[in-house]
Design a protein around this motif. Structure first.
Motif, PDB file in Angstrom:
ATOM      1  N   GLN A 167      41.562  47.113  40.374  1.00 28.84           N
ATOM      2  CA  GLN A 167      42.909  47.691  40.392  1.00 28.84           C
ATOM      3  C   GLN A 167      43.563  47.521  41.754  1.00 28.84           C
ATOM      4  OE1 GLN A 167      43.106  51.746  39.021  1.00 28.84           O
ATOM      5  NE2 GLN A 167      45.298  51.924  39.386  1.00 28.84           N
ATOM      6  N   ALA A 168      42.814  47.794  42.808  1.00 29.77           N
ATOM      7  CA  ALA A 168      43.366  47.649  44.155  1.00 29.77           C
ATOM      8  C   ALA A 168      43.637  46.184  44.490  1.00 29.77           C
ATOM      9  CB  ALA A 168      42.406  48.248  45.179  1.00 29.77           C
ATOM     10  N   SER A 169      42.752  45.308  44.062  1.00 30.23           N
ATOM     11  CA  SER A 169      42.925  43.886  44.334  1.00 30.23           C
ATOM     12  C   SER A 169      44.145  43.330  43.614  1.00 30.23           C
ATOM     13  CB  SER A 169      41.669  43.122  43.924  1.00 30.23           C
ATOM     14  OG  SER A 169      41.831  41.730  44.124  1.00 30.23           O
ATOM     15  N   ALA A 170      44.318  43.747  42.369  1.00 32.13           N
ATOM     16  CA  ALA A 170      45.431  43.244  41.571  1.00 32.13           C
ATOM     17  C   ALA A 170      46.779  43.748  42.076  1.00 32.13           C
ATOM     18  CB  ALA A 170      45.242  43.631  40.108  1.00 32.13           C
ATOM     19  N   ALA A 171      46.781  44.807  42.854  1.00 33.96           N
ATOM     20  CA  ALA A 171      48.029  45.377  43.368  1.00 33.96           C
ATOM     21  C   ALA A 171      48.517  44.682  44.631  1.00 33.96           C
ATOM     22  CB  ALA A 171      47.836  46.865  43.653  1.00 33.96           C
ATOM     23  N   LYS A 172      47.740  43.766  45.171  1.00 30.72           N
ATOM     24  CA  LYS A 172      48.106  43.119  46.425  1.00 30.72           C
ATOM     25  C   LYS A 172      49.220  42.081  46.220  1.00 30.72           C
ATOM     26  CE  LYS A 172      43.567  43.662  48.609  1.00 30.72           C
ATOM     27  NZ  LYS A 172      42.389  42.968  49.188  1.00 30.72           N
TER      28      LYS A 172
END
Length: 282
Positions: A167-172
């Motif tokens: 989730q955090a990676s995809a938000a970059k």
């Protein structure tokens, strides 16, 4: 589901890149670039190829047809290269094939003009799937019969290599400064307006359903393949709505000709046009 064929003859390896794909003939009389489950990158690369390749096709981008290919390692017994033989032995069963485009050449920005609309759609799509492998260093695009085709989507959706941080990676944001089509003034806003509404739960369910179950089983943290398919779809659905606002396009890190190898650019080492392209249908 992808169409399934059976490999009947191993023609030759493509010795570019770490996965060592090979040109293979199949029982439908077609010729394909086969990518192997036994390659170093493993089956996740093939999952990414299917999810992103089929998504791109449904969004109207040109992607060579993908098929699943049954491989009997015995067809490679005449291959003298021990590395290739080991790869074939490790890849018995279901692998991935991409339609071979005869006569195609690697994309060269000095020889092929791309309009802002098409460039914008490709850049937006690559931002959606977080493609880190479509730069001037290695465009991963072919020109075939005057049209641009997108290939090699194994280095996408990097979050699927570490699901707890997905989730955090995809938000970059997505840095498109070195994208191969950045010099063509890509109209990303128009692309987002046209393509983002098409990325729906139903479309992503259809795309992820094309991945064979055997490439998804035993993924840590997921009880079923259905759960894992939904995990693939979720970041893409979330990114589609706003990723155009997080595309960074600064000055490229290097100006001038691509340093992609000659087999991809269609140029020989001295800069002359080469005789053949890379991958590619029948």
């Amino acid at each position: 589901m992808l169409r399934e064929v059976v490999a009947t003859r191993y023609v030759t390896p493509l010795r570019e890149g770490g996965s060592l794909p090979g040109i293979v003939e199949a029982d439908d009389l077609g010729t394909y670039v086969m990518k192997f489950t036994g390659a170093g990158q493993g089956r996740k690369t093939l999952v990414a190829e299917v999810v992103c390749g089929e998504l791109g096709r449904r969004l109207g981008l040109r992607v060579p047809e993908l098929v699943t290919m049954q491989l009997d390692p015995v067809i490679g017994l005449s291959e003298p290269d021990e590395e290739v033989q080991e790869l074939l032995k490790a890849s018995g069963g279901l692998n991935l094939g991409m339609d071979y485009l005869p006569g195609s050449i690697g994309f060269d920005p000095l020889a092929y003009e791309v309009g802002p609309e098409e460039a914008g759609r490709v850049v937006w799509f690559d931002a959606l799937i977080n493609n880190v492998d479509r730069s001037w260093r290695n465009p991963n695009m072919l020109v075939w019969h005057g049209d641009l085709y997108l290939i090699d989507h194994g280095a996408t959706m990097i979050w699927h290599h570490n699901w707890p941080t997905a989730q955090a990676s995809a938000a970059k944001p997505y840095n498109a400064s070195d994208h191969a089509l950045a010099p063509f003034s890509p109209d990303v806003a128009a692309a987002a307006a046209a393509l983002a509404p098409l990325v729906t739960e139903d479309l992503l369910a259809e795309v992820t359903a094309a991945v064979p179950d055997e490439w998804l089983v035993d993924e840590p943290g997921f009880a079923t393949t259905g759960e894992l398919r939904r995990a693939y779809a979720a970041p893409l659905l979330a990114r589609a709505a706003t990723i155009h606002e997080r595309i960074v396009m600064d000055a490229p890190t290097r100006k001038g000709l691509s340093r992609a190898p000659g087999w991809l650019t269609g140029r020989s080492d001295d800069g002359a046009r080469g005789p053949r392209g890379r991958e590619g249908g029948r």
